[in-house]
Enzyme design. Structure first.
Site, PDB file in Angstrom:
ATOM      1  N   GLY A  24       0.851  -1.181   0.000  1.00 31.13           N
ATOM      2  CA  GLY A  24       0.000   0.000   0.000  1.00 31.13           C
ATOM      3  C   GLY A  24       0.887   1.231   0.000  1.00 31.13           C
ATOM      4  O   GLY A  24       2.008   1.203  -0.520  1.00 31.13           O
ATOM      5  N   LYS A 209       2.897   5.424  20.169  1.00 34.77           N
ATOM      6  CA  LYS A 209       2.131   5.718  18.956  1.00 34.77           C
ATOM      7  C   LYS A 209       0.669   5.320  19.129  1.00 34.77           C
ATOM      8  O   LYS A 209      -0.238   5.990  18.625  1.00 34.77           O
ATOM      9  CB  LYS A 209       2.724   4.979  17.748  1.00 34.77           C
ATOM     10  CG  LYS A 209       1.998   5.333  16.450  1.00 34.77           C
ATOM     11  CD  LYS A 209       2.434   4.517  15.263  1.00 34.77           C
ATOM     12  CE  LYS A 209       1.621   4.891  14.028  1.00 34.77           C
ATOM     13  NZ  LYS A 209       1.891   4.029  12.866  1.00 34.77           N
ATOM     14  N   ASN A 213      -2.756   7.265  18.229  1.00 32.54           N
ATOM     15  CA  ASN A 213      -3.744   6.747  17.279  1.00 32.54           C
ATOM     16  C   ASN A 213      -5.135   6.577  17.892  1.00 32.54           C
ATOM     17  O   ASN A 213      -6.142   6.868  17.243  1.00 32.54           O
ATOM     18  CB  ASN A 213      -3.280   5.399  16.719  1.00 32.54           C
ATOM     19  CG  ASN A 213      -2.222   5.555  15.646  1.00 32.54           C
ATOM     20  OD1 ASN A 213      -2.061   6.615  15.065  1.00 32.54           O
ATOM     21  ND2 ASN A 213      -1.485   4.494  15.375  1.00 32.54           N
TER      22      ASN A 213
END
Length: 338
Positions: A24, A209, A213
């Site tokens: 991706g 992180k 998120n």
């Protein structure tokens, strides 16, 4: 397995075949930059994107520079891969981790390593179930990228270097050798133009992180707002801060050594250091929800809820956000089926 044998020849693996499992936006940038630096890269991804790359190369743009990368090997099905790989960078969505691990079980060299370059929790554990503790590393990727058109990948934001390392609580005695491998892989990426560094314990880095998120992604997806707009809204801030409080308490219960004394200290960093460089960024979950109809909520807020329930902690804000995203996924699915 001794540390020497675990790292034998890894520093000089410049010729080892590399597989990008999930080409991706992020996977395309990683694979394209590595191949452009002279590494032997195979991209495994969706046919439309790969067909465009086959025709005109991979066009990389944005914060890591402009280039067109030609000559990569391409496959849209794991069954069509040729040979085995010394390094696999796993960049699929978290909900596809188990299936890609099954599909690639025989594709990793016995002395190779697979790196989870994914969002959320549980990916490292899923890979270890298939590949074993001595062949799995984790990573924190905190740069943003998008595919503006098939055959192209654009870096929109780059907050911090990619971090790669073992999770000693899971990798256990293999961790010192894996930390050496992580440094070698990070050096390869760094030399290829993707800032990266090794970490002795990737777990606190991944959790840091995760805090970012779980606060931003579901609300950005539901409200269709970029990160800066979320942080600027008092009502949204209250929800984000409660989600962070709950996740911070879960991290403490799990025993994660977060680099913050408390949730207030993290929030100061969140608003003053993390939001500004990503102010205009829109969460990938926005695209996943409204285009794909499926998100990684289960590995993010959903995982916080699971762990909170296991430890008898409160996680009602994360539970609400998880339920809202899952309901929105069903709405999107119904629209597509009409």
């Amino acid at each position: 397995m001794s540390n020497d044998s675990a790292t034998d020849n890894f520093d000089t693996m410049t010729d080892t075949p590399i597989l990008i499992a999930g080409a991706g936006a992020i996977g395309s940038i990683l694979g394209g930059m590595l191949h452009d630096a002279g590494h032997d890269v195979t991209m495994l991804g969706r046919r439309a994107h790969l067909d465009a790359i086959a025709r005109g190369g991979l066009r990389i743009s944005g914060l890591l520079g402009e280039r067109t990368v030609m000559g990569m090997k391409l496959a849209d099905d794991p069954a069509r891969l040729a040979g085995r790989f010394g390094l696999i960078l796993c960049a699929v969505k978290s909900y596809d981790t188990e299936s890609i691990a099954d599909a690639l079980a025989g594709r990793l060299n016995s002395d190779g390593v697979i790196v989870s370059m994914q969002n959320g929790l549980g990916n490292i554990e899923s890979l270890i179930e298939r590949f074993g503790t001595r062949r799995v590393l984790g990573a924190r990727v905190i740069f943003g990228a998008e595919i503006p058109a098939p055959g192209s990948a654009h870096v929109t934001v780059f907050a911090q270097p990619v971090a790669i390392g073992p999770a000693p609580a899971i990798n256990r005695e293999d961790s010192p050798a894996l930390a050496e491998r992580a440094r070698a892989i990070a050096a390869m990426l760094d030399a290829a133009g993707v800032p990266a560094a090794g970490a002795g314990d990737i777990t606190p880095v991944i959790w840091t992180k995760l805090l970012y998120n779980i606060a931003l992604n579901p609300l950005g997806a539901i409200l269709r707002l970029h990160y800066g707009a979320l942080a600027a809204d008092a009502d949204v801030r209250a929800i984000m801060e409660r989600a962070i409080d709950e996740a911070f308490a879960v991290a403490r219960a799990v025993g994660v050594a977060l680099p913050f004394a408390n949730a207030d200290e993290y929030r100061k960093v969140f608003y003053e250091q993390l939001i500004p460089p990503t102010f205009d960024h829109r969460p990938t979950m926005w695209h996943d929800l409204h285009v794909r109809g499926r998100t990684e909520i289960g590995a993010l807020n959903g995982r916080i809820v699971e762990l909170a329930d296991a430890f008898g902690l409160e996680a009602e804000t994360n539970r609400m956000l998880t339920r809202l995203i899952r309901a929105a996924e069903r709405v999107t699915e119904k629209k597509e089926s009409r």
